[in-house]
Write an enzyme that holds these catalytic residues in place. Structure first.
Site: not given
Length: 325
Positions: A98-100
């Site tokens: 995941y990231c932002r």
């Protein structure tokens, strides 16, 4: 007529060869190795019921420190190809990336698939994660804050040295009025009060007992409560509920180090853990499961602790402040 038939036969045969040659051109050999996508709901269920799943945060260290999913491993997307081999040993393990917002997670998931990781899932962005997150001070922030607090004035250090070297003289009752002396006496409020105080209710005592039990396992001395640090930690928990935020940086008092100094605590080093959970036991388990929080609780250089607990509409807000004097 015979010649016409022969020409027609040759044309049909050539056409057949041309058609037969189309198949290899349309093969899937040029496609990139695949990764899968996964929803937050499915990911949460699997994390709750399966062991060995790797949560991979591919944002920057600053973004990770501000907010991340508990138990996440940080490998920034720009370093994924150089760090994955070292930090992700099992290429068949389930990896939730995941990231932002989801852009970097897709890039990282594809990079891992290209490196022959077989069980990669793109979880998307933490902005869409509806479950628990946590905040930690980054390594750089902790180092800068510790250095800043070690640069206290010479006078403060001399007073502290006097207290630590001659505690019996400071605590000794005076039977008669103190004689006049040009030498200033140490300020009594700087003397730590390690014994339990009225600020220790049942919940705070339980949290302290759990921490000290973990420290005992590794041979670290138990933490003592400091009345002033206890007050600061409680004010911080109340401030988070009142102003509806969850962060180490208070809009009212600033960083934990600024807050301790502003409220009269003298220290040489400090750290802060914060948590949002339903009970003392659950908060303790979550903090112990996080590497950064666990290090703070087990750090033998810290001798004093302050604990704040405040109820909110989302659960209990916990604050742990660790102090080195």
């Amino acid at each position: 007529m015979k010649k016409i038939i022969q020409i027609f036969t040759v044309l049909v045969f050539v056409s057949f060869l041309s058609l037969a040659g189309c198949s290899p051109v349309q093969s899937e050999s040029d496609k990139n190795p695949a990764y899968q996508t996964i929803t937050s709901e499915t990911a949460k269920k699997r994390l709750d019921n399966e062991n060995g799943i790797i949560l991979l945060d591919v944002r920057s260290e600053a973004e990770y420190a501000e907010k991340h999913i508990p138990g996440s491993l940080l490998i920034p997307v720009e370093t994924i190809e150089t760090q994955a081999t070292e930090k992700l040993k099992d290429k068949d393990a389930a990896i939730f990336v995941y990231c932002r917002s989801g852009n970097r997670s897709a890039i990282a998931a594809q990079a891992l698939a290209n490196m022959n990781y077989t069980n990669v899932y793109d979880l998307g962005g933490i902005n869409s994660w509806p479950y628990e997150t946590e905040t930690t001070l980054s390594t750089n922030q902790m180092t800068e804050a510790t250095l800043a607090n070690e640069q206290q004035t010479k006078a403060e250090k001399e007073v502290k040295s006097l207290e630590q070297t001659n505690p019996e003289k400071i605590q000794q009752p005076v039977a008669s009025p103190a004689p006049q002396s040009p030498t200033p006496k140490p300020v009594p409020k700087l003397t730590p009060t390690p014994a339990p105080t009225p600020q220790i209710n049942a919940q705070k005592q339980k949290m302290l007992d759990l921490i000290n039990a973990e420290r005992s396992k590794i041979g670290a001395a138990p933490l003592s409560t400091d009345i002033k640090v206890m007050e600061v930690a409680q004010i911080k928990s109340e401030d988070m509920v009142k102003n509806n935020y969850f962060s180490h940086t208070s809009p009212t008092y600033g960083s934990p180090f600024d807050m301790l100094s502003k409220l009269g605590v003298t220290f040489h080093g400090a750290a802060e853990n914060i948590a949002l959970n339903s009970s003392v036991e659950n908060a303790h388990a979550a903090l112990m499961a996080s590497e950064g929080h666990r290090k703070n609780m087990l750090n033998a250089s810290y001798s004093y602790i302050g604990i704040g607990i405040e109820d909110s509409t989302k659960g209990k807000v916990f604050v742990q402040m660790f102090v080195k004097k």
